[in-house]
Design an enzyme around this catalytic site. Structure first.
Site, mmCIF file in Angstrom:
data_model
loop_
_atom_site.group_PDB
_atom_site.id
_atom_site.type_symbol
_atom_site.label_atom_id
_atom_site.label_comp_id
_atom_site.label_asym_id
_atom_site.label_seq_id
_atom_site.Cartn_x
_atom_site.Cartn_y
_atom_site.Cartn_z
ATOM 1 N N LYS A 72 0.832 -1.212 0.000
ATOM 2 C CA LYS A 72 0.000 0.000 0.000
ATOM 3 C C LYS A 72 0.865 1.261 0.000
ATOM 4 O O LYS A 72 0.737 2.143 0.868
ATOM 5 C CB LYS A 72 -0.966 0.007 1.188
ATOM 6 C CG LYS A 72 -2.007 -1.115 1.135
ATOM 7 C CD LYS A 72 -2.992 -1.009 2.290
ATOM 8 C CE LYS A 72 -4.111 -2.038 2.184
ATOM 9 N NZ LYS A 72 -3.657 -3.425 2.365
ATOM 10 N N ASP A 101 3.236 7.549 -0.923
ATOM 11 C CA ASP A 101 4.142 8.658 -0.621
ATOM 12 C C ASP A 101 4.525 9.321 -1.938
ATOM 13 O O ASP A 101 4.036 8.930 -3.006
ATOM 14 C CB ASP A 101 5.379 8.144 0.122
ATOM 15 C CG ASP A 101 5.924 9.171 1.117
ATOM 16 O OD1 ASP A 101 6.015 10.368 0.731
ATOM 17 O OD2 ASP A 101 6.245 8.789 2.253
#
Length: 511
Positions: free
Chosen positions: A339, A342
């Site tokens: 997941k 950023d």
């Protein structure tokens, strides 16, 4: 009865097997052609009242589809006539009486909302409110009200033509784990709505069919035979096609493979067809040794093994390579459910570097589209990076947890970004099929657990393999605790494989 012509109203529909003298239709229409059966005066009276308040209009009307219709039903007017509104609500509620449980009702916005409200108040049935679009403030929910996953909800509508509005409401309710198997409507125009909804697991019950209301109005000299004939000819000649909201859902796997833009997606389609499996197991275990043992036992049943590398207490590159060998031997892919979420530069380092060196062994990785399209485009590196071809990105459009912030608008925008980067993105995690979609994408749906109809105490929501595939659009079902906590993981894996594949085959062969 004057010039009333009962034969005009014989209608061939889904329940008629296509014959003009169908006993079912003839028996029902006989009730409208005579005044003796009990209950007929009530229905005739309602038909006339709807005509008198101009809720049923005759003339020339341009519909939303662009067609010019000789009849128009404007049931919004009913709210100004309390006695008629009460009668309509009462007749609709009678259509619910044969259902074993009616936990909730939900009106399709907007005309059906006051009707549903009256049904709710009169019969003490809790109601849910569906918004047409989420507000930009407050809770930002599309469905308002108090409910629990697993509850049964009846959808209320005023008019059904194709069934699109009912289906859209059902999709939003089903996303929340609410069961939707029935809808009630004041008028069925008999232009394909009942059949369309049946294809999506929803049984439609109506107070009136269009031919019945026409029979009543002609019998009572509210319309002449010429107008009635014009209306019935229009209805018969304009039956709408079966709704295929998303072509991905009904295209063969072979055809979908040919439209793939990523080699990992092509490989996954090959595995699905060869193994007759659409099963992904979420091996959320703290020990990599235990993950390897599990993979060795269930490997022949699955096409994807999903892991969380950051919860492994005994991670090493040597052990992860052992898992990779098991995957090669039993022919399944490894998904690292990292997941990523950023900026692109950081995600590149997380993917290629650190102690995990994910790029060296993962076939699929997951990522949140939250940081924007640049992260998606650049997460694997520049165009010369081998990882862009050896690993596929699976975008998380929706989650299976209660009150997740991944709403419809978020998923819609994220799907568009994924399509732009289709040389990187192999598919998505979701609880429903997005509007922006194409056959080469693969939908992964988590929260599949046949042993629980609701969920856990931490917000996770479950559904069955059939519901995930047939109602939510899953290509790959993700099963976690329902399998890894079972007494016999091999037998349980076979059960999920069989059920998941049967549902996928049904969806493709019976669109």
């Amino acid at each position: 009865m004057g010039n009333f012509n009962a034969k005009l109203y014989q209608f061939t529909g889904e329940d008629c097997v296509g014959q003009q003298d169908c006993n079912s239709c003839r028996s029902r229409l006989h009730l409208w052609a005579t005044s003796t059966p009990s209950g007929l005066p009530e229905m005739d009276e309602l038909a006339v009242k709807l005509f008198d308040i101009q809720a049923v209009k005759f003339g020339s009307f341009t519909l939303k589809s662009g067609q010019v219709s000789p009849i128009y039903f404007d049931f919004r007017l009913i709210i100004s006539y309390p006695a008629i509104l009460e009668k309509v609500a009462g007749l609709l509620w009678k259509k619910c009486s044969n259902n074993a449980t009616v936990d909730l009702i939900c009106g399709v916005p907007y005309t059906a909302l006051p009707i549903a409200t009256l049904i709710s108040v009169t019969n003490r049935v809790p109601m849910l409110l569906r918004r047409k679009e989420a507000k930009e403030y407050g809770t930002k929910k599309l469905i308002e009200g108090d409910f629990r996953p697993g509850m049964n909800c009846i959808i209320v509508e005023d008019v059904v033509t194709t069934g699109t509005s009912v289906l859209e409401t059902a999709i939003e309710l089903r996303k929340l784990g609410i069961e939707v198997t029935h809808a009630i409507v004041l008028l069925d125009r008999r232009q394909g709505g009942k059949e369309n909804l049946s294809k999506h697991g929803i049984e439609l019950s109506s107070v009136f069919h269009v031919e019945e209301i026409m029979a009543s109005l002609e019998k009572q000299s509210k319309v002449d035979h010429k107008v009635a004939e014009e209306v019935m000819n229009f209805i018969r000649g304009n039956r709408q096609p079966i709704l295929n909201r998303n072509p991905r859902l009904h295209v063969s796997l072979e055809e979908r493979r040919s439209s793939c833009k990523h080699p990992i997606a092509s490989r996954l389609f090959d595995l699905m067809m060869a193994k007759k499996s659409n099963l992904c197991v979420a091996a959320d275990l703290p020990s990599l040794d235990d993950v390897i043992t599990l993979a060795e036992s269930i490997g022949p049943k699955i096409v994807v093994l999903k892991i969380h590398v950051d919860i492994l207490e005994d991670f090493s590159l040597t052990k992860i390579r052992q898992l990779k060998e098991v995957a090669r031997a039993h022919e399944f892919l490894i998904m690292e459910d990292r997941k990523f979420a950023d900026i692109a530069n950081t995600v590149q380092q997380q993917f290629h570097g650190g102690v995990y060196r994910i790029s060296e062994w993962a076939d699929l990785i997951t990522a949140h589209p939250l940081p924007g399209p640049e992260m998606i485009t650049h997460m694997f590196g520049d165009s010369s990076s081998d990882s862009r071809r050896t690993c596929g990105c699976v975008l998380i459009l929706e989650m299976s947890t209660k009150n997740a912030l991944t709403n419809e608008d978020y998923a819609k925008e994220a799907a568009k970004w994924g399509l732009i980067a289709s040389d990187i993105v192999t598919g998505f995690v979701g609880q429903s099929a997005p509007n922006s979609d194409f056959p080469g994408w693969i939908q992964f749906t988590p929260g599949v657990n046949s042993s629980s109809a609701s969920g856990d105490s931490k917000g996770q929501q479950y559904c069955s393999p059939a519901k995930a595939v047939l109602e939510r659009g899953a290509d790959i079902i993700i099963v976690g605790r329902g399998l890894i906590n079972s007494q016999d993981v091999v037998a349980t894996a076979e059960t999920y494989r069989t059920e998941g594949w049967a549902a996928l085959t049904q969806r493709i062969t019976n669109p």
